[in-house]
Motif scaffolding. Structure first.
Motif, PDB file in Angstrom:
ATOM      1  N   GLN A 273       0.831  -1.203   0.000  1.00  0.00           N
ATOM      2  CA  GLN A 273       0.000   0.000   0.000  1.00  0.00           C
ATOM      3  C   GLN A 273       0.867   1.256   0.000  1.00  0.00           C
ATOM      4  OE1 GLN A 273      -2.702  -0.295   3.308  1.00  0.00           O
ATOM      5  NE2 GLN A 273      -3.530  -2.260   2.649  1.00  0.00           N
ATOM      6  N   THR A 274       1.946   1.218   0.791  1.00  0.00           N
ATOM      7  CA  THR A 274       2.854   2.361   0.811  1.00  0.00           C
ATOM      8  C   THR A 274       3.510   2.564  -0.539  1.00  0.00           C
ATOM      9  OG1 THR A 274       3.291   1.924   3.153  1.00  0.00           O
ATOM     10  CG2 THR A 274       4.827   3.361   2.003  1.00  0.00           C
ATOM     11  N   LEU A 275       3.883   1.459  -1.199  1.00  0.00           N
ATOM     12  CA  LEU A 275       4.476   1.566  -2.529  1.00  0.00           C
ATOM     13  C   LEU A 275       3.492   2.181  -3.520  1.00  0.00           C
ATOM     14  CD1 LEU A 275       6.772   0.960  -4.512  1.00  0.00           C
ATOM     15  CD2 LEU A 275       5.823  -1.339  -4.796  1.00  0.00           C
ATOM     16  N   THR A 276       2.226   1.808  -3.421  1.00  0.00           N
ATOM     17  CA  THR A 276       1.214   2.377  -4.315  1.00  0.00           C
ATOM     18  C   THR A 276       1.070   3.874  -4.103  1.00  0.00           C
ATOM     19  OG1 THR A 276      -0.001   0.283  -4.275  1.00  0.00           O
ATOM     20  CG2 THR A 276      -1.188   2.227  -5.034  1.00  0.00           C
ATOM     21  N   TYR A 277       1.002   4.306  -2.836  1.00  0.00           N
ATOM     22  CA  TYR A 277       0.882   5.728  -2.553  1.00  0.00           C
ATOM     23  C   TYR A 277       2.136   6.492  -2.974  1.00  0.00           C
ATOM     24  CZ  TYR A 277      -3.328   4.747   0.144  1.00  0.00           C
ATOM     25  OH  TYR A 277      -4.588   4.355   0.529  1.00  0.00           O
ATOM     26  N   ALA A 278       3.310   5.857  -2.794  1.00  0.00           N
ATOM     27  CA  ALA A 278       4.551   6.517  -3.201  1.00  0.00           C
ATOM     28  C   ALA A 278       4.603   6.713  -4.710  1.00  0.00           C
ATOM     29  CB  ALA A 278       5.757   5.694  -2.735  1.00  0.00           C
ATOM     30  N   LEU A 279       4.116   5.730  -5.460  1.00  0.00           N
ATOM     31  CA  LEU A 279       4.070   5.879  -6.919  1.00  0.00           C
ATOM     32  C   LEU A 279       3.090   6.974  -7.330  1.00  0.00           C
ATOM     33  CD1 LEU A 279       4.212   2.147  -8.095  1.00  0.00           C
ATOM     34  CD2 LEU A 279       6.038   3.842  -8.182  1.00  0.00           C
ATOM     35  N   LYS A 280       1.983   7.098  -6.600  1.00  0.00           N
ATOM     36  CA  LYS A 280       1.047   8.173  -6.899  1.00  0.00           C
ATOM     37  C   LYS A 280       1.682   9.541  -6.678  1.00  0.00           C
ATOM     38  CE  LYS A 280      -3.268   5.723  -5.899  1.00  0.00           C
ATOM     39  NZ  LYS A 280      -4.472   5.678  -5.008  1.00  0.00           N
ATOM     40  N   ARG A 281       2.478   9.647  -5.620  1.00  0.00           N
ATOM     41  CA  ARG A 281       3.151  10.910  -5.339  1.00  0.00           C
ATOM     42  C   ARG A 281       4.316  11.163  -6.278  1.00  0.00           C
ATOM     43  NH1 ARG A 281       1.995  13.043  -0.180  1.00  0.00           N
ATOM     44  NH2 ARG A 281       4.017  14.088  -0.189  1.00  0.00           N
ATOM     45  N   SER A 282       4.719  10.159  -7.022  1.00  0.00           N
ATOM     46  CA  SER A 282       5.861  10.281  -7.932  1.00  0.00           C
ATOM     47  C   SER A 282       5.423  10.305  -9.389  1.00  0.00           C
ATOM     48  CB  SER A 282       6.840   9.115  -7.705  1.00  0.00           C
ATOM     49  OG  SER A 282       7.241   9.013  -6.365  1.00  0.00           O
ATOM     50  N   LEU A 283       4.177  10.680  -9.630  1.00  0.00           N
ATOM     51  CA  LEU A 283       3.690  10.701 -11.003  1.00  0.00           C
ATOM     52  C   LEU A 283       4.470  11.700 -11.860  1.00  0.00           C
ATOM     53  CD1 LEU A 283      -0.183  10.447 -10.521  1.00  0.00           C
ATOM     54  CD2 LEU A 283       1.408   8.670 -11.286  1.00  0.00           C
ATOM     55  N   LYS A 284       4.897  12.793 -11.265  1.00  0.00           N
ATOM     56  CA  LYS A 284       5.672  13.779 -12.015  1.00  0.00           C
ATOM     57  C   LYS A 284       6.999  13.187 -12.459  1.00  0.00           C
ATOM     58  CE  LYS A 284       7.556  18.470 -11.700  1.00  0.00           C
ATOM     59  NZ  LYS A 284       7.723  19.676 -10.828  1.00  0.00           N
ATOM     60  N   PRO A 366      14.315  10.258  -6.487  1.00  0.00           N
ATOM     61  CA  PRO A 366      13.095  10.899  -5.951  1.00  0.00           C
ATOM     62  C   PRO A 366      11.987   9.914  -5.625  1.00  0.00           C
ATOM     63  CG  PRO A 366      13.933  12.124  -7.832  1.00  0.00           C
ATOM     64  CD  PRO A 366      14.717  10.859  -7.770  1.00  0.00           C
ATOM     65  N   ILE A 367      11.840   8.868  -6.441  1.00  0.00           N
ATOM     66  CA  ILE A 367      10.796   7.873  -6.182  1.00  0.00           C
ATOM     67  C   ILE A 367      11.088   7.119  -4.889  1.00  0.00           C
ATOM     68  CG2 ILE A 367       9.704   5.771  -7.046  1.00  0.00           C
ATOM     69  CD1 ILE A 367      10.165   6.836  -9.879  1.00  0.00           C
ATOM     70  N   ILE A 368      12.343   6.700  -4.710  1.00  0.00           N
ATOM     71  CA  ILE A 368      12.720   6.010  -3.472  1.00  0.00           C
ATOM     72  C   ILE A 368      12.560   6.929  -2.273  1.00  0.00           C
ATOM     73  CG2 ILE A 368      14.650   4.918  -2.252  1.00  0.00           C
ATOM     74  CD1 ILE A 368      15.690   3.939  -4.922  1.00  0.00           C
ATOM     75  N   ASN A 369      12.939   8.182  -2.452  1.00  0.00           N
ATOM     76  CA  ASN A 369      12.806   9.152  -1.359  1.00  0.00           C
ATOM     77  C   ASN A 369      11.336   9.344  -0.982  1.00  0.00           C
ATOM     78  OD1 ASN A 369      14.017  11.238   0.423  1.00  0.00           O
ATOM     79  ND2 ASN A 369      12.800  12.611  -0.845  1.00  0.00           N
ATOM     80  N   ASN A 370      10.454   9.414  -1.965  1.00  0.00           N
ATOM     81  CA  ASN A 370       9.024   9.535  -1.680  1.00  0.00           C
ATOM     82  C   ASN A 370       8.503   8.316  -0.923  1.00  0.00           C
ATOM     83  OD1 ASN A 370       8.784  12.032  -2.904  1.00  0.00           O
ATOM     84  ND2 ASN A 370       8.240  11.179  -4.894  1.00  0.00           N
ATOM     85  N   PHE A 371       8.999   7.146  -1.292  1.00  0.00           N
ATOM     86  CA  PHE A 371       8.580   5.925  -0.601  1.00  0.00           C
ATOM     87  C   PHE A 371       9.015   5.952   0.866  1.00  0.00           C
ATOM     88  CE2 PHE A 371       9.527   1.642   0.885  1.00  0.00           C
ATOM     89  CZ  PHE A 371       8.313   0.993   0.668  1.00  0.00           C
ATOM     90  N   VAL A 372      10.277   6.308   1.106  1.00  0.00           N
ATOM     91  CA  VAL A 372      10.796   6.327   2.482  1.00  0.00           C
ATOM     92  C   VAL A 372      10.079   7.387   3.310  1.00  0.00           C
ATOM     93  CG1 VAL A 372      12.851   6.736   3.882  1.00  0.00           C
ATOM     94  CG2 VAL A 372      13.040   5.428   1.778  1.00  0.00           C
ATOM     95  N   VAL A 373       9.896   8.574   2.709  1.00  0.00           N
ATOM     96  CA  VAL A 373       9.232   9.657   3.447  1.00  0.00           C
ATOM     97  C   VAL A 373       7.801   9.279   3.790  1.00  0.00           C
ATOM     98  CG1 VAL A 373       8.374  12.015   3.227  1.00  0.00           C
ATOM     99  CG2 VAL A 373      10.703  11.472   2.522  1.00  0.00           C
ATOM    100  N   PHE A 374       7.075   8.722   2.832  1.00  0.00           N
ATOM    101  CA  PHE A 374       5.683   8.362   3.077  1.00  0.00           C
ATOM    102  C   PHE A 374       5.585   7.234   4.100  1.00  0.00           C
ATOM    103  CE2 PHE A 374       1.676   6.241   2.199  1.00  0.00           C
ATOM    104  CZ  PHE A 374       0.806   7.315   2.131  1.00  0.00           C
ATOM    105  N   TYR A 375       6.477   6.244   4.012  1.00  0.00           N
ATOM    106  CA  TYR A 375       6.451   5.120   4.956  1.00  0.00           C
ATOM    107  C   TYR A 375       6.722   5.611   6.381  1.00  0.00           C
ATOM    108  CZ  TYR A 375       7.509   0.567   7.005  1.00  0.00           C
ATOM    109  OH  TYR A 375       7.511  -0.549   7.806  1.00  0.00           O
ATOM    110  N   ASN A 376       7.765   6.433   6.547  1.00  0.00           N
ATOM    111  CA  ASN A 376       8.071   6.964   7.877  1.00  0.00           C
ATOM    112  C   ASN A 376       6.953   7.865   8.382  1.00  0.00           C
ATOM    113  OD1 ASN A 376      10.552   5.640   7.870  1.00  0.00           O
ATOM    114  ND2 ASN A 376      11.626   7.384   6.992  1.00  0.00           N
ATOM    115  N   LYS A 377       6.352   8.615   7.483  1.00  0.00           N
ATOM    116  CA  LYS A 377       5.259   9.505   7.866  1.00  0.00           C
ATOM    117  C   LYS A 377       4.069   8.713   8.380  1.00  0.00           C
ATOM    118  CE  LYS A 377       2.080  12.866   5.823  1.00  0.00           C
ATOM    119  NZ  LYS A 377       1.712  13.581   4.583  1.00  0.00           N
TER     120      LYS A 377
END
Length: 406
Positions: A273-284, A366-377
Motif C-alpha cells: 500500500q505504501t508503494l502504491t501511494y509513493a508511486l502516486k506521489r511520484s507521477l511527475k 526521488p521515487i525512493i525518497n518519496n517511498f521512504v518519506v511516506f512510509y516513515n510519515k
C-alpha cells in the motif's frame, strides 16, 4: 511603519489613546502606564517571525516552530495568512493534511474502542464482524482470519501457475488438456473462501456504497466474478454454445483474469500500500522518465534506421520497427533479435545505451525518497494517533476520578 497593516493588533495599540485603559487591556496582557510598556504573554520566537511583515511584507516560519501554533499566533496579532511566503504555505498545508490524517486515525481507533450501550444487538454484531474481518490487530481470531486469507491468496496463485504445466494436466473426453481435478477442487475451495470473506465484509460494512467503490474491494470483486462466469458458461451453457469460438475465447480470457487475485495481497500488506501511494506521489517523476525515454526512443531509432540502410543485410526495415530495438537497448534488455551491423550503427547503439541508463537512473532517487518519506510519515502518524487516544483516555479517567470525589 505599524500603520502599513492598520488592522493588526500592534497598529491598533499604537493608534489607541493611553487614557483608554479598557481598550489597551483588551489588546495586551498587561500595561504599565508609568513606563509606557506593553506586555504580551506570547511565543517570542513566533513574534520575531511575525514582526518581519512590517519590514518585508512577508512572513517566514522558522524551523522548530509548530505551524499550527504559528497560525494561532498570526491570528492573535491579526496578521492575515496571505502574507505567508509560498514555501511556508505549502509546508502549512502539508501539516494540516497530517493533522487531518491523525484525526481520522484517532476517530477510527475510538470507533473500534467505544462500546455504546444504546446500540441494538444487530448493530453490535455488525461492528464485531467488521472488526473481525477488517481489523487483524483487534483480536486473535481476526489475526487468524487475516493469515488464512493471505495463505488462500498464495495457494490460489500457486494452483493457477501449476495448473498450466502440461505434465500436471489431464486429458478430457475430447482429448484436450485440462487442469487436474485436485487443483480445480483446491481452486474452488479458495474461491468459496474469497466469496464468503467478501460477502461478510460487505454485510458488516457501515457504508456499503463506499465499500463497493473502494479500489481494493473492486479488485477483490474482479478476482471473484470470473470464476462464477466460467462456471456458468462451462456447466450451465449448452453444448452448441460452448462450441462457439467466441465463447471459448471468452472463457480463456476470464481464466487469465485470475491473476487479479495476486493484487489482493495489497490489502494485507502495508508495504504494498505504501508503494502504491509513493508511486502516486511520484507521477511527475514517472512522467519525466516516460518523456525522456520517448524522446530517446524516437531519436535513436531514426538514427539507427538511417545508419543501417547502407548495409545489404540490415535488420532495420522501418523507423517504427526500429522503436523495438531502441526500447530494448535503452532499457538494457537487449534480446539480440535486432542489432546494428555498421560501425556508425554500433556507435549509435552505445550512445543510446548510456543515455537509457542515465534517463532511468535520474528519477529513481526521488521515487525512493518519496517511498521512504511516506512510509516513515505513516508510522509517525499511527504512533501519534495512538498516543492521542491514550492521552484522551487518561484525561477521561482523571475527570471520572474528580467527579467521584465530588
Amino acid at each position: 511603519m505599524l500603520n502599513r497593516y492598520p488592522e493588526s493588533r500592534l497598529a491598533e495599540l499604537a493608534n489607541c489613546s493611553t487614557d483608554n485603559d479598557e481598550v489597551i487591556s483588551s489588546l495586551c496582557d498587561d500595561f504599565d502606564p508609568n513606563r509606557k510598556e506593553f506586555y504580551f504573554d506570547r511565543d517570542p520566537d513566533a513574534f520575531k517571525c511575525i514582526i518581519d511583515v512590517y519590514y518585508f511584507d512577508e512572513v517566514h516560519i522558522k524551523n522548530g516552530i509548530c505551524p499550527i501554533c504559528f497560525i494561532k499566533e498570526m491570528e492573535f496579532w491579526k496578521i492575515d495568512q496571505c502574507v505567508l511566503d509560498e514555501c511556508c504555505k505549502s509546508y502549512l498545508s502539508e501539516k494540516e493534511e497530517e493533522l487531518t490524517e491523525i484525526s481520522n486515525k484517532v476517530k477510527v481507533i475510538l470507533e473500534d474502542l467505544e462500546v455504546e450501550r444504546c446500540i441494538t444487538r444487530s448493530q453490535r454484531c455488525q461492528r464485531f464482524l467488521w472488526r473481525l474481518m477488517e481489523k487483524p490487530e483487534s483480536s486473535l481470531p481476526a489475526r487468524v482470519i487475516a493469515i488464512a486469507s493471505f495463505l488462500s491468496i498464495l495457494i490460489s496463485a500457486v494452483v493457477m501457475c501449476v495448473g498450466t504445466i502440461p505434465e500436471v494436466q489431464v486429458t478430457d473426453a475430447e482429448g484436450k488438456l485440462v487442469e487436474h481435478p485436485t487443483l480445480e477442487a483446491i481452486e474452488t475451495a479458495c474461491m468459496m473462501w474469497f466469496t464468503t470473506e467478501y460477502l461478510l465484509r460487505l454485510a458488516s460494512s457501515p457504508n456499503k456504497l463506499h465499500f463497493a467503490l473502494s479500489l481494493m474491494n473492486v479488485i477483490d470483486f474482479m478476482a471473484i466474478i470470473p470464476f462464477y462466469v466460467v462456471l456458468s458458461l462451462t456447466y450451465l451453457g449448452t453444448t452448441s454454445m460452448m462450441e462457439l469460438a467466441n465463447v471459448q475465447q471468452a472463457v480463456q480470457a476470464l481464466r487469465i483474469m485470475r491473476i487479479a487475485r495476486i493484487f489482493k495481497l495489497a490489502r494485507h500488506s502495508s508495504g504494498l500500500q505504501t508503494l502504491t501511494y509513493a508511486l502516486k506521489r511520484s507521477l511527475k517523476e514517472l512522467g519525466l522518465l516516460l518523456m525522456y525515454m520517448s524522446v530517446g526512443i524516437f531519436v535513436f531509432s531514426a538514427l539507427a534506421y538511417t545508419m543501417e540502410q547502407s548495409h545489404p543485410e540490415t535488420l532495420f526495415r522501418s523507423i517504427p520497427q526500429s522503436f523495438w530495438w531502441a526500447i530494448i537497448t535503452m532499457t538494457t534488455v537487449g534480446y539480440g533479435d535486432i542489432y546494428p551491423k555498421t560501425t556508425l550503427g554500433k556507435c549509435n547503439a552505445a550512445v543510446s545505451f548510456l543515455c537509457g541508463v542515465i534517463a532511468i537512473a535520474l528519477p529513481i532517487h526521488p521515487i525512493i525518497n518519496n517511498f521512504v518519506v511516506f512510509y516513515n510519515k505513516q508510522k509517525v502518524l499511527e504512533t501519534t494517533a495512538k498516543h492521542q487516544v491514550e492521552l484522551m483516555e487518561l484525561k477521561s479517567g482523571r475527570d471520572m476520578r474528580r467527579k467521584s470525589r465530588n
